[in-house]
Design a protein around this motif. Structure first.
Motif, PDB file in Angstrom:
ATOM      1  N   GLU A 156       6.542  31.943  62.797  1.00 40.88           N
ATOM      2  CA  GLU A 156       7.934  32.151  63.182  1.00 40.88           C
ATOM      3  C   GLU A 156       8.057  32.540  64.657  1.00 40.88           C
ATOM      4  O   GLU A 156       9.030  32.187  65.328  1.00 40.88           O
ATOM      5  CB  GLU A 156       8.586  33.226  62.296  1.00 40.88           C
ATOM      6  CG  GLU A 156       8.965  32.743  60.907  1.00 40.88           C
ATOM      7  CD  GLU A 156       7.783  32.737  59.952  1.00 40.88           C
ATOM      8  OE1 GLU A 156       6.670  33.079  60.388  1.00 40.88           O
ATOM      9  OE2 GLU A 156       7.973  32.378  58.782  1.00 40.88           O
ATOM     10  N   GLY A 198       9.063  39.228  58.816  1.00 38.13           N
ATOM     11  CA  GLY A 198       8.926  37.845  58.379  1.00 38.13           C
ATOM     12  C   GLY A 198       7.987  37.043  59.246  1.00 38.13           C
ATOM     13  O   GLY A 198       7.356  36.093  58.789  1.00 38.13           O
ATOM     14  N   ARG A 226       2.302  28.218  52.371  1.00 36.93           N
ATOM     15  CA  ARG A 226       3.019  28.054  53.638  1.00 36.93           C
ATOM     16  C   ARG A 226       2.649  26.733  54.320  1.00 36.93           C
ATOM     17  O   ARG A 226       3.508  25.997  54.805  1.00 36.93           O
ATOM     18  CB  ARG A 226       2.702  29.233  54.551  1.00 36.93           C
ATOM     19  CG  ARG A 226       3.492  29.267  55.840  1.00 36.93           C
ATOM     20  CD  ARG A 226       3.108  30.452  56.702  1.00 36.93           C
ATOM     21  NE  ARG A 226       3.508  31.724  56.104  1.00 36.93           N
ATOM     22  CZ  ARG A 226       2.660  32.632  55.628  1.00 36.93           C
ATOM     23  NH1 ARG A 226       1.366  32.411  55.660  1.00 36.93           N
ATOM     24  NH2 ARG A 226       3.114  33.746  55.098  1.00 36.93           N
ATOM     25  N   PHE A 275       8.118  34.266  45.962  1.00 37.65           N
ATOM     26  CA  PHE A 275       8.485  33.612  47.226  1.00 37.65           C
ATOM     27  C   PHE A 275       9.889  34.044  47.651  1.00 37.65           C
ATOM     28  O   PHE A 275      10.162  34.231  48.843  1.00 37.65           O
ATOM     29  CB  PHE A 275       8.412  32.092  47.096  1.00 37.65           C
ATOM     30  CG  PHE A 275       7.014  31.560  47.060  1.00 37.65           C
ATOM     31  CD1 PHE A 275       6.066  31.962  47.987  1.00 37.65           C
ATOM     32  CD2 PHE A 275       6.634  30.647  46.091  1.00 37.65           C
ATOM     33  CE1 PHE A 275       4.769  31.475  47.957  1.00 37.65           C
ATOM     34  CE2 PHE A 275       5.332  30.156  46.053  1.00 37.65           C
ATOM     35  CZ  PHE A 275       4.398  30.570  46.987  1.00 37.65           C
ATOM     36  N   GLU A 276      10.780  34.199  46.686  1.00 39.47           N
ATOM     37  CA  GLU A 276      12.129  34.678  47.006  1.00 39.47           C
ATOM     38  C   GLU A 276      12.072  36.066  47.613  1.00 39.47           C
ATOM     39  O   GLU A 276      12.807  36.383  48.557  1.00 39.47           O
ATOM     40  CB  GLU A 276      12.996  34.687  45.750  1.00 39.47           C
ATOM     41  CG  GLU A 276      13.530  33.324  45.360  1.00 39.47           C
ATOM     42  CD  GLU A 276      14.439  33.399  44.157  1.00 39.47           C
ATOM     43  OE1 GLU A 276      15.367  32.575  44.068  1.00 39.47           O
ATOM     44  OE2 GLU A 276      14.225  34.270  43.294  1.00 39.47           O
ATOM     45  N   HIS A 279      11.295  36.033  51.285  1.00 41.66           N
ATOM     46  CA  HIS A 279      12.172  35.247  52.157  1.00 41.66           C
ATOM     47  C   HIS A 279      13.394  36.057  52.542  1.00 41.66           C
ATOM     48  O   HIS A 279      14.050  36.662  51.690  1.00 41.66           O
ATOM     49  CB  HIS A 279      12.608  33.967  51.447  1.00 41.66           C
ATOM     50  CG  HIS A 279      13.692  33.221  52.170  1.00 41.66           C
ATOM     51  ND1 HIS A 279      14.933  32.984  51.613  1.00 41.66           N
ATOM     52  CD2 HIS A 279      13.738  32.694  53.420  1.00 41.66           C
ATOM     53  CE1 HIS A 279      15.677  32.315  52.481  1.00 41.66           C
ATOM     54  NE2 HIS A 279      14.981  32.135  53.576  1.00 41.66           N
ATOM     55  N   ASP A 280      13.709  36.072  53.816  1.00 41.42           N
ATOM     56  CA  ASP A 280      14.896  36.772  54.309  1.00 41.42           C
ATOM     57  C   ASP A 280      15.921  35.726  54.730  1.00 41.42           C
ATOM     58  O   ASP A 280      15.737  35.046  55.747  1.00 41.42           O
ATOM     59  CB  ASP A 280      14.527  37.653  55.498  1.00 41.42           C
ATOM     60  CG  ASP A 280      15.668  38.571  55.911  1.00 41.42           C
ATOM     61  OD1 ASP A 280      16.829  38.245  55.599  1.00 41.42           O
ATOM     62  OD2 ASP A 280      15.393  39.613  56.537  1.00 41.42           O
ATOM     63  N   GLU A 284      16.480  32.953  58.212  1.00 43.18           N
ATOM     64  CA  GLU A 284      16.806  31.528  58.179  1.00 43.18           C
ATOM     65  C   GLU A 284      18.128  31.257  58.894  1.00 43.18           C
ATOM     66  O   GLU A 284      18.278  30.260  59.610  1.00 43.18           O
ATOM     67  CB  GLU A 284      16.890  31.032  56.735  1.00 43.18           C
ATOM     68  CG  GLU A 284      17.242  29.554  56.637  1.00 43.18           C
ATOM     69  CD  GLU A 284      17.223  29.036  55.210  1.00 43.18           C
ATOM     70  OE1 GLU A 284      17.633  27.881  55.002  1.00 43.18           O
ATOM     71  OE2 GLU A 284      16.803  29.783  54.299  1.00 43.18           O
ATOM     72  N   PRO A 304      12.199  28.721  57.279  1.00 46.25           N
ATOM     73  CA  PRO A 304      11.346  29.325  56.257  1.00 46.25           C
ATOM     74  C   PRO A 304      11.043  28.339  55.128  1.00 46.25           C
ATOM     75  O   PRO A 304      11.894  27.553  54.726  1.00 46.25           O
ATOM     76  CB  PRO A 304      12.186  30.507  55.760  1.00 46.25           C
ATOM     77  CG  PRO A 304      13.082  30.832  56.913  1.00 46.25           C
ATOM     78  CD  PRO A 304      13.406  29.519  57.549  1.00 46.25           C
ATOM     79  N   GLN A 306      10.110  29.145  52.013  1.00 48.21           N
ATOM     80  CA  GLN A 306      10.298  29.644  50.654  1.00 48.21           C
ATOM     81  C   GLN A 306      11.430  28.961  49.878  1.00 48.21           C
ATOM     82  O   GLN A 306      11.224  28.592  48.708  1.00 48.21           O
ATOM     83  CB  GLN A 306      10.507  31.162  50.670  1.00 48.21           C
ATOM     84  CG  GLN A 306       9.299  31.961  51.132  1.00 48.21           C
ATOM     85  CD  GLN A 306       9.350  32.265  52.610  1.00 48.21           C
ATOM     86  OE1 GLN A 306       9.939  31.514  53.377  1.00 48.21           O
ATOM     87  NE2 GLN A 306       8.720  33.364  53.035  1.00 48.21           N
TER      88      GLN A 306
END
Length: 326
Positions: A156, A198, A226, A275-276, A279-280, A284, A304, A306
């Motif tokens: 990221e 993240g 990933r 995975f949820e 994830h933010d 995203e 992302p 996810q």
């Protein structure tokens, strides 16, 4: 009224005003300032102008209509500045004014939709009034701070440096709104911390996503997911398509082998929930805002992974679809 002087036709100030539509007091001002000197004066002291002066006045009027300043007009009439040069300079100035007005229009439209408080209006005006250099410093500070917070250079962080938001001088309403929201995120310390979490590919973050699993194993599992999802997204794989199914089946098989669990609906749902958790959506949102500001098509590889893999994991498999009743 025009008068004759030999073969030369002379015009009074009133006659010039009638012929050009320029008020008498304006012609007198031009004359007094030296822009339009009289050709001669009558015995009574009244100013008279020949046809060349009439043409000169029309030139002055055209240039003033184009908002050319009096000093530049004086130089054009005196021959030290060409019309081409003054036109080019004032075209650039006019373009700048147009950009300023369009940005002001975009700000007003955004304010009308948003219904902002006085404090928000002041903040937004400051954000939209930043120079290009000031905007770049704000973004660079955000990225540098994120890098300092992150123990390793995660994907990221690399994506942040690649997807550098660059608000154009003449932004659309959507670009301006995206920039305001983006700048608000970048100046928010809580968001910076969330983005740093993240962005880190370190084991503690993976351990949080996959609790109860040794750090090294969690890092391996997350790296496999990933990488596989990222490649598929970059290739444009539709999460509803067969290509996505093949990719995710491979990821599930790796999880199942490492964890010693069968490939089942329970395992897939557990993976999807984990995975949820990792994830933010706000992170995203940041990348999607960058794409809007830059007027780019969304590049899946910079988003992302996810949500994409969760969607595939939760799709019913062929043997799980309801069978028709007999």
């Amino acid at each position: 009224m025009g008068v004759m002087n030999g073969t030369t036709s002379l015009h009074s100030i009133g006659s010039l005003s009638t012929r050009t539509g320029v008020p008498v007091r304006t012609i007198r001002f031009y004359s007094d300032s030296g822009l339009l000197p009289p050709t001669q004066r009558t015995s009574a002291g009244y100013r008279c102008y020949d046809d060349a002066a009439l043409l000169r006045l029309r030139t002055i009027c055209v240039l003033r209509e184009l908002d050319v300043d009096l000093a530049s007009i004086r130089r054009v009439l005196g021959g030290s500045l060409s019309v081409t040069e003054v036109a080019a300079a004032h075209a650039d100035a006019t373009e700048l004014q147009i950009r300023v007005l369009r940005r002001r229009q975009s700000v007003l439209r955004h304010l009308a939709r948003r219904g902002s408080s006085p404090e928000e209006i002041s903040f937004m005006h400051r954000l939209t009034s930043l120079t290009t250099g000031e905007r770049h410093r704000l973004i660079t500070d955000f990225i540098d701070d994120l890098t300092a917070r992150t123990s390793t250079a995660g994907s990221e962080v690399a994506a942040l440096r690649t997807a550098f938001p660059d608000l154009p001088d003449d932004p659309s309403d959507a670009q301006l709104a995206a920039w305001v929201e983006l700048a608000e995120l970048m100046t928010d310390d809580d968001f910076r911390a969330r983005m740093a979490r993240g962005a880190s590919a370190a084991a503690p973050a993976d351990e949080d996503v996959l609790p109860g699993i040794p750090a090294e194993t969690a890092a391996d599992l997350m790296a496999v997911a990933r990488q596989a999802a990222g490649v598929a997204m970059e290739a444009g794989a539709d999460p509803e398509g067969e290509d996505a199914t093949v990719v995710v089946d491979g990821v599930v098989a790796h999880f199942a082998a490492v964890l010693g669990r069968p490939d089942s609906r329970e395992l897939r749902e557990w993976m999807a929930s984990r995975f949820e958790a990792g994830h933010d959506p706000l992170v995203e949102r940041y990348f999607r805002l960058v794409w809007t500001v830059n007027d780019w098509h969304v590049v899946p590889g910079h988003l992302p992974f996810q949500p994409w893999i969760v969607k595939v994991l939760r799709r019913p498999r062929p043997n799980e679809r309801a069978r028709p009743r007999k």
